[in-house]
Design an enzyme around this catalytic site. Structure first.
Site, PDB file in Angstrom:
ATOM      1  N   HIS A 127       0.840  -1.197   0.000  1.00 45.66           N
ATOM      2  CA  HIS A 127       0.000   0.000   0.000  1.00 45.66           C
ATOM      3  C   HIS A 127       0.876   1.249   0.000  1.00 45.66           C
ATOM      4  CE1 HIS A 127      -3.869  -1.786   0.262  1.00 45.66           C
ATOM      5  NE2 HIS A 127      -3.657  -2.401   1.396  1.00 45.66           N
TER       6      HIS A 127
ATOM      7  N   CYS B 117       0.290   2.218  -5.299  1.00 44.98           N
ATOM      8  CA  CYS B 117      -0.704   3.129  -5.886  1.00 44.98           C
ATOM      9  C   CYS B 117      -0.105   4.531  -6.022  1.00 44.98           C
ATOM     10  CB  CYS B 117      -1.938   3.223  -4.986  1.00 44.98           C
ATOM     11  SG  CYS B 117      -2.774   1.659  -4.788  1.00 44.98           S
TER      12      CYS B 117
END
Lengths: 220, 273
Positions: free
Chosen positions: A136, A195
């Site tokens: 993440h 991301c």
């Protein structure tokens, strides 16, 4: 005398009744056996294949999935056994951005809550192919990855050896652009992605990818 | 009875056995897995809706993590009763061949409102409005996917309804044929018509039950997720238990009737004598 005769006749009739009952039961069992054989012979194979299909979605108990010792075969340049799903097999360290994270086998959402995931269809350090790691983009995970530059050193300390990679380039790709992270075994390239943009609000439709080449390795 | 008559009797009994057995089996499945109310009952008994709510919350949490938005934006956008209504509606639509869809307008409105409130409260300005729209879409997709489980459900819905109707028709035809044939046997051969079919059907049901239990590794089955797997296991055990009970009761009752009627006939004759 008459009473005895009556008793004898009653006994005969009761015996006949029981005989009739037994006959019905025997015929029923015969019919059941015949139907079973008939079904078995004519559609038995089909039934077996449907049952096998159902059993194909079973998960065997842990006996078959007990973790085996992970070791590296220096001749074949392959791991003898892969780490079990969900277990930690390495530590990813990038001193430049003060990062030290556990690397898990697999990259499901459950795993990514705890650390870095390894895309299980990619290779392992030392095997000479593409290694894909992801995490993440929040603070404490890959938030600072975009700060890395060409030449930054990335260390993978695995349970079977230590590997050092040097960053060659970075790239911003679309969230579905898996072509930019090819699985190959011509050269050992470490690809880490997250991301992007890391501090944007909302859905992140891009990925930030770091490509690093193996520069040093040592096995246990 | 002469030999031809005896053979005819047993042949017709065999046909009647087939008819009765399949009537029982079709009726059994009709009131269980082919009945949406049975499935809904099982979902209620096994707390499926609570598990679903937790599942949705957990998946949304994973999606929210890299988004920069906190969990409070998805708080109270749906309730457990919303989920129950959607799931029950989906099951009823699946069995009746209607479109399987999930109502999301209210959830979308609440979500947008929560996001707006959060951004205003924290004085956050978002340059890319598309990213927020896409975010809302993805959250709604998570909600829909967890309820519907698979997009393939929509495609199989017409087939489920079609087969359900066919099974209804077939079971009615089988039942009528069974009754007609039973009467023909009773009055043509002056013999009990339904004893052999009932006993054979109960034995066959026990065999079917044993095959299901022995051949399917239900204990280790994993289908979609843990909640769905649990429901499937419970339904399987329930069906197996009911099938076993029905077959035993049918067998015992039929044998008792056979004994009573046979002995009674003999004693009646004795009394009349």
């Amino acid at each position: 005398m008459l009473q005895k005769k009556l008793q004898k006749q009653t006994h005969k009739k009761v015996k006949k009744a029981w005989k009739e009952i037994a006959e019905q039961l025997v015929i029923s069992f015969f019919f059941a056996s015949f139907i079973y054989l008939f079904v078995y012979l004519f559609i038995g194979n089909q039934i077996n294949s449907y049952l096998s299909l159902v059993n194909a979605i079973t998960v065997k108990p842990s006996g078959e999935y007990e973790s085996k010792e992970v070791s590296f075969n220096t001749v074949k340049k392959r791991l003898n056994n892969r780490p079990s799903w969900g277990t930690i097999w390495a530590s990813l360290e990038i001193p430049e951005i003060n990062m030290k994270l556990p690397v898990y086998q697999g990259d499901t959402l459950d795993i990514l809550r705890s650390g870095v995931g390894h895309f299980s269809a990619s290779y392992f350090p030392g095997e000479g192919g593409s290694i894909i790691l992801d995490a993440h983009c929040d603070w404490g995970f890959f938030y600072r990855i975009p700060e890395l530059k060409e030449g930054s050193l990335i260390y993978l300390k695995t349970i079977y050896g230590d590997y050092t990679y040097k960053l060659e380039r970075t790239k911003i790709i679309g969230e579905d652009s898996m072509d930019d992270m090819p699985i190959q075994n011509d050269e050992e390239i470490l690809m880490m992605y997250t991301c992007y943009p890391v501090n944007a609000i909302g859905h992140k439709s891009h990925r930030y990818v770091v490509y690093a080449r193996l520069v040093e390795e040592s096995h246990e | 009875m002469n030999k031809i008559k005896i053979l005819s009797y047993y042949f017709l009994e065999f046909i009647l056995t087939f008819l009765v057995f399949f009537t029982f089996i079709l009726f059994f499945f009709k009131v269980s897995i082919l009945n949406p109310n049975y499935i809904i009952k099982k979902l209620n008994e096994n707390h499926y809706y609570e598990d679903l709510a937790k599942n949705i919350e957990s998946t949304m949490e994973d999606y929210l993590r890299p988004s920069g938005l906190p969990m409070e934006v998805v708080k109270d956008i749906y309730t457990e009763s919303d989920l129950k209504r959607e799931v029950d509606g989906m099951i009823n639509n699946l069995y009746s061949g209607k479109k399987v869809n999930v109502e999301t307008k209210n959830i979308q409105d609440k979500l947008n409102s929560n996001i707006k409130t959060y951004l205003e409260k924290n004085n956050i300005k978002v340059s890319d409005e598309d990213s927020l729209d896409k975010f809302t879409d993805e959250v709604i997709k998570i909600y829909i996917k967890r309820i519907i489980i698979s997009e393939e459900l929509e495609s199989i819905s017409p087939s489920v309804n079609k087969w359900n109707k066919r099974i209804n028709l077939v079971s009615i035809i089988l039942a009528i044929l069974s009754i007609v044939l039973a009467f023909i046997i009773r009055f043509s051969f002056k013999k009990k018509a339904l004893i052999i079919p009932f006993i054979t059907s109960s034995i066959m049901m026990m065999i079917v039950n044993n095959i299901m239990f022995l051949r399917i590794d239900i204990e280790h089955i994993l289908f979609w997720n843990k909640s769905i797997t649990l429901i499937i296991k419970k339904i399987f055990y329930d069906l197996s238990s009911n099938l076993k009970n029905i077959s035993i009761i049918l067998l015992v009752v039929t044998i008792l009737i056979l004994i009573i009627t046979s002995l009674l006939k003999k004693y009646k004759k004795k009394l009349s004598f």
